[in-house]
Design an enzyme around this catalytic site. Structure first.
Site, mmCIF file in Angstrom:
data_model
loop_
_atom_site.group_PDB
_atom_site.id
_atom_site.type_symbol
_atom_site.label_atom_id
_atom_site.label_comp_id
_atom_site.label_asym_id
_atom_site.label_seq_id
_atom_site.Cartn_x
_atom_site.Cartn_y
_atom_site.Cartn_z
ATOM 1 N N THR A 85 0.734 -1.316 0.177
ATOM 2 C CA THR A 85 0.014 0.006 -0.145
ATOM 3 C C THR A 85 0.704 1.459 -0.056
ATOM 4 O OG1 THR A 85 -1.724 1.367 1.421
ATOM 5 C CG2 THR A 85 -0.191 -0.461 2.662
ATOM 6 N N ASP A 86 0.292 2.452 -0.453
ATOM 7 C CA ASP A 86 1.258 3.392 -0.503
ATOM 8 C C ASP A 86 1.077 4.251 1.112
ATOM 9 O OD1 ASP A 86 -1.571 4.277 -0.173
ATOM 10 O OD2 ASP A 86 -1.735 5.962 -1.814
ATOM 11 N N GLU A 87 0.512 3.399 1.737
ATOM 12 C CA GLU A 87 0.488 4.138 3.570
ATOM 13 C C GLU A 87 1.741 3.662 3.858
ATOM 14 O OE1 GLU A 87 -2.835 3.645 6.071
ATOM 15 O OE2 GLU A 87 -4.234 3.748 4.273
ATOM 16 N N TYR A 144 -1.761 -0.574 11.219
ATOM 17 C CA TYR A 144 -1.855 -1.183 9.867
ATOM 18 C C TYR A 144 -0.687 -0.718 9.084
ATOM 19 C CZ TYR A 144 -3.314 -1.366 5.058
ATOM 20 O OH TYR A 144 -3.336 -1.750 3.741
ATOM 21 N N LYS A 155 2.234 -3.471 7.250
ATOM 22 C CA LYS A 155 2.412 -3.548 6.038
ATOM 23 C C LYS A 155 3.816 -3.415 5.548
ATOM 24 C CE LYS A 155 -0.350 -4.400 3.114
ATOM 25 N NZ LYS A 155 -1.071 -5.851 2.531
HETATM 26 P P1 NAD Z 1 -10.063 -6.642 2.499
HETATM 27 O O1 NAD Z 1 -10.082 -6.273 3.896
HETATM 28 O O2 NAD Z 1 -11.647 -6.035 1.747
HETATM 29 O O3 NAD Z 1 -9.844 -8.110 2.351
HETATM 30 C C1 NAD Z 1 -8.948 -8.966 2.904
HETATM 31 C C2 NAD Z 1 -9.185 -10.426 2.719
HETATM 32 O O4 NAD Z 1 -8.156 -11.185 3.271
HETATM 33 C C3 NAD Z 1 -10.741 -10.841 3.310
HETATM 34 O O5 NAD Z 1 -11.324 -11.791 2.455
HETATM 35 C C4 NAD Z 1 -10.170 -11.632 4.766
HETATM 36 O O6 NAD Z 1 -11.234 -12.749 5.101
HETATM 37 C C5 NAD Z 1 -8.722 -12.122 4.008
HETATM 38 N N1 NAD Z 1 -7.950 -12.600 5.242
HETATM 39 C C6 NAD Z 1 -7.703 -11.846 6.400
HETATM 40 N N2 NAD Z 1 -6.961 -12.316 7.243
HETATM 41 C C7 NAD Z 1 -6.591 -13.438 6.636
HETATM 42 C C8 NAD Z 1 -5.650 -14.584 6.977
HETATM 43 N N3 NAD Z 1 -5.096 -14.745 8.170
HETATM 44 N N4 NAD Z 1 -5.590 -15.774 6.236
HETATM 45 C C9 NAD Z 1 -6.279 -15.753 5.129
HETATM 46 N N5 NAD Z 1 -7.110 -14.834 4.658
HETATM 47 C C10 NAD Z 1 -7.236 -13.724 5.485
HETATM 48 O O7 NAD Z 1 -8.840 -5.742 1.978
HETATM 49 P P2 NAD Z 1 -8.781 -5.229 0.540
HETATM 50 O O8 NAD Z 1 -9.210 -3.782 0.571
HETATM 51 O O9 NAD Z 1 -9.379 -6.000 -0.424
HETATM 52 O O10 NAD Z 1 -7.126 -5.231 0.536
HETATM 53 C C11 NAD Z 1 -6.428 -6.279 -0.081
HETATM 54 C C12 NAD Z 1 -4.985 -6.003 -0.078
HETATM 55 O O11 NAD Z 1 -4.767 -4.881 -0.743
HETATM 56 C C13 NAD Z 1 -4.488 -5.824 1.381
HETATM 57 O O12 NAD Z 1 -3.178 -6.385 1.507
HETATM 58 C C14 NAD Z 1 -4.345 -4.209 1.487
HETATM 59 O O13 NAD Z 1 -3.344 -3.837 2.407
HETATM 60 C C15 NAD Z 1 -4.063 -3.789 0.182
HETATM 61 N N6 NAD Z 1 -4.434 -2.551 -0.211
HETATM 62 C C16 NAD Z 1 -5.802 -2.165 -0.029
HETATM 63 C C17 NAD Z 1 -6.056 -0.994 -0.800
HETATM 64 C C18 NAD Z 1 -7.512 -0.590 -0.673
HETATM 65 O O14 NAD Z 1 -7.795 0.459 -0.823
HETATM 66 N N7 NAD Z 1 -8.411 -1.118 0.087
HETATM 67 C C19 NAD Z 1 -5.027 0.260 -1.266
HETATM 68 C C20 NAD Z 1 -3.820 -0.707 -1.211
HETATM 69 C C21 NAD Z 1 -3.730 -1.878 -0.746
HETATM 70 O O1 DAU Z 2 -4.305 4.206 0.622
HETATM 71 C C1 DAU Z 2 -4.343 2.751 0.571
HETATM 72 C C2 DAU Z 2 -5.159 2.512 1.746
HETATM 73 O O2 DAU Z 2 -6.338 2.914 1.542
HETATM 74 C C3 DAU Z 2 -5.087 0.900 1.883
HETATM 75 O O3 DAU Z 2 -4.003 0.455 2.475
HETATM 76 C C4 DAU Z 2 -6.374 0.310 3.007
HETATM 77 O O4 DAU Z 2 -6.376 -0.997 3.198
HETATM 78 C C5 DAU Z 2 -7.719 1.163 2.942
HETATM 79 O O5 DAU Z 2 -8.317 0.768 3.935
HETATM 80 C C6 DAU Z 2 -7.334 2.550 2.471
HETATM 81 O O6 DAU Z 2 -7.110 3.500 3.822
HETATM 82 P P1 DAU Z 2 -7.696 4.544 4.326
HETATM 83 O O7 DAU Z 2 -7.822 4.749 5.688
HETATM 84 O O8 DAU Z 2 -7.266 5.862 3.391
HETATM 85 O O9 DAU Z 2 -9.230 4.342 3.957
HETATM 86 P P2 DAU Z 2 -10.736 4.732 4.586
HETATM 87 O O10 DAU Z 2 -11.793 4.514 3.470
HETATM 88 O O11 DAU Z 2 -10.751 3.933 5.873
HETATM 89 O O12 DAU Z 2 -10.609 6.425 4.785
HETATM 90 C C7 DAU Z 2 -10.294 7.123 3.672
HETATM 91 C C8 DAU Z 2 -10.345 8.639 4.413
HETATM 92 O O13 DAU Z 2 -11.861 8.914 4.658
HETATM 93 C C9 DAU Z 2 -9.417 8.870 5.341
HETATM 94 O O14 DAU Z 2 -8.865 9.981 5.314
HETATM 95 C C10 DAU Z 2 -10.444 8.800 6.651
HETATM 96 C C11 DAU Z 2 -11.736 9.210 6.063
HETATM 97 N N1 DAU Z 2 -12.939 8.681 6.684
HETATM 98 C C12 DAU Z 2 -13.133 7.141 6.617
HETATM 99 C C13 DAU Z 2 -14.009 6.566 7.309
HETATM 100 C C14 DAU Z 2 -14.328 5.244 7.426
HETATM 101 C C15 DAU Z 2 -13.892 9.408 7.319
HETATM 102 O O15 DAU Z 2 -13.944 10.725 7.240
HETATM 103 N N2 DAU Z 2 -14.986 8.718 7.701
HETATM 104 C C16 DAU Z 2 -15.228 7.541 7.920
HETATM 105 O O16 DAU Z 2 -16.098 7.087 8.478
#
Ligand code: NAD
Ligand code: DAU
Length: 339
Positions: free
Chosen positions: A125-127, A153, A157
């Protein structure tokens, strides 16, 4: 090829499974997922009967289960999406993030070393780069930006990324890492910003915006992320990191207003609540490397992707209404009750 996709019952993993089955029907996909609160087997319904798809319920931290799976499948590649992914939950309870995101990654890579693999890909992730200041719009995250994390988190990562690099240098494991910005699209769990705001707006519930809502995220349609990973695992260089993003920076408050406007709901639903602890200010990816080396570019403009996403949530209410009817209610009360 036989590809193990971990976390394939979650948001991005399931989209990746669908993308791969369509783009590369000759490849077999084995999805490994623990089915935590964020994993949903019903999401994978469209591929469950596909003879080139197998679902295995298992924890990536379970070494014996991973070894048995590798014995059975002899995979060519592993793409690791499995993670605890929600920043807010990591602030409340970091431990499970360390287990799944760090130990789970190590167990998977140990198993790859033991059985041999053509590629281990870590979905990061970019985080891991921390955040950028609001008054320097000229700055972007490149692959050389130092790791500088804010939340449990992102720290978990980043730790996993360091381990992946270490396994490459020490053991010669053929790895790659991608670091993507915020994704949006179908099947995202409604605890994340965009689906949460859509669900609350539709129910005429308050929309909880952290602080002033001025924090900036760099949004990418999930299918574009899947395409990028597909290119990296097939054409990307071993040992490399690739940033993925589409230069689409937006303030949270502007996204929330856009959703309300599309749904014809009043802005009076917006409720400013206490800010997230350690809240990252701005994320912004420089995707020059993946563009110049692998020819990847995002294809979905935000104005189109957000409409597709809102329409998907409107047309698939049963998917998310079931999710938010159970344990999620307790989570929501704890997270937002006294905020
Ligand atoms: P998500 O939370 O929707 O899905 C995570 C999945 O992993 C779920 O199906 C969960 O059951 C499974 N899981 C959790 N723990 C596990 C374990 N111990 N063994 C096997 N399976 C397990 O997450 P997402 O948003 O789809 O993110 C997927 C990946 O992409 C993550 O690694 C996250 O860090 C990365 N990522 C997410 C975003 C985003 O915006 N959502 C952006 C950049 C990177
Ligand atoms: O940048 C990549 C990341 O993006 C991934 O690595 C993470 O897995 C993914 O969850 C996401 O993280 P963020 O923290 O950026 O996503 P989230 O949707 O939780 O929040 C997006 C922005 O919105 C953040 O600035 C917090 C704000 N927010 C979020 C929630 C849930 C609110 O203002 N209100 C809310 O209720």
């Amino acid at each position: 090829m036989n590809i193990i996709v971990t976390g394939g019952a979650g948001f991005i993993g399931s989209n990746f499974v669908f993308y791969e089955r369509e783009k590369h029907p000759e490849d077999r996909i084995v999805c490994v997922d623990k089915l935590t609160y964020a994993g949903n087997l019903s999401t994978l319904e469209p591929v469950m009967q596909d003879p080139m798809f197998r679902f295995v319920k298992a924890d990536i931290c379970d070494r014996a289960a991973m070894e048995q799976l590798f014995e059975e499948e002899k995979p060519d590649m592993v793409v690791n999406f499995a993670a605890e992914s929600h920043v807010d939950r990591s602030i409340e309870n970091p431990e499970i993030f360390l287990e799944t995101n760090i130990i789970g990654t190590a167990v998977l890579m140990d198993t790859c070393r033991k059985y041999g693999i053509k590629r281990y890909h870590q979905v990061s992730t970019d985080e891991v780069y921390g955040d950028l200041p609001m008054d320097r719009p000229d700055l972007f995250f490149t692959e050389e930006t130092p790791l500088h994390t804010s939340s449990p988190y992102s720290s978990s990562k980043a730790s996993a990324d360091l381990l992946v690099n270490a396994y490459h240098r020490t053991y010669g494991l053929p790895v790659s890492i991608s670091r993507c910005s915020n994704n949006y699209g179908p099947y995202q769990f409604p605890e994340k910003l965009i689906p949460l705001m859509i669900a609350n707006a539709l129910a005429d519930k308050p929309l909880p915006v952290y602080g002033e809502g001025l924090n900036i995220r760099d949004w990418l349609y999930v299918e574009d992320h899947c395409k990028a990973i597909d290119i990296i695992i097939r054409e990307g260089k071993v040992g490399e990191v690739y940033n993925i993003g589409g230069h689409n920076e937006m303030r949270n408050i502007d996204i929330v207003k856009l959703i309300l406007d599309y749904l014809g709901k009043p802005e009076s639903l917006i409720t400013h609540v206490t800010d997230r602890k350690g809240h990252d200010q701005r994320y912004a990816i420089d995707p020059a490397k993946i563009h110049s080396e692998l020819g990847w570019l995002p294809e979905t403009m935000f104005k189109d992707g957000i409409v597709k996403t809102i329409e998907w949530y409107l047309n698939n209410k049963s998917w998310w209404e079931e999710i938010i009817s159970g344990e999620y209610q307790n989570y929501y009360q704890e997270m937002y009750g006294n905020r």
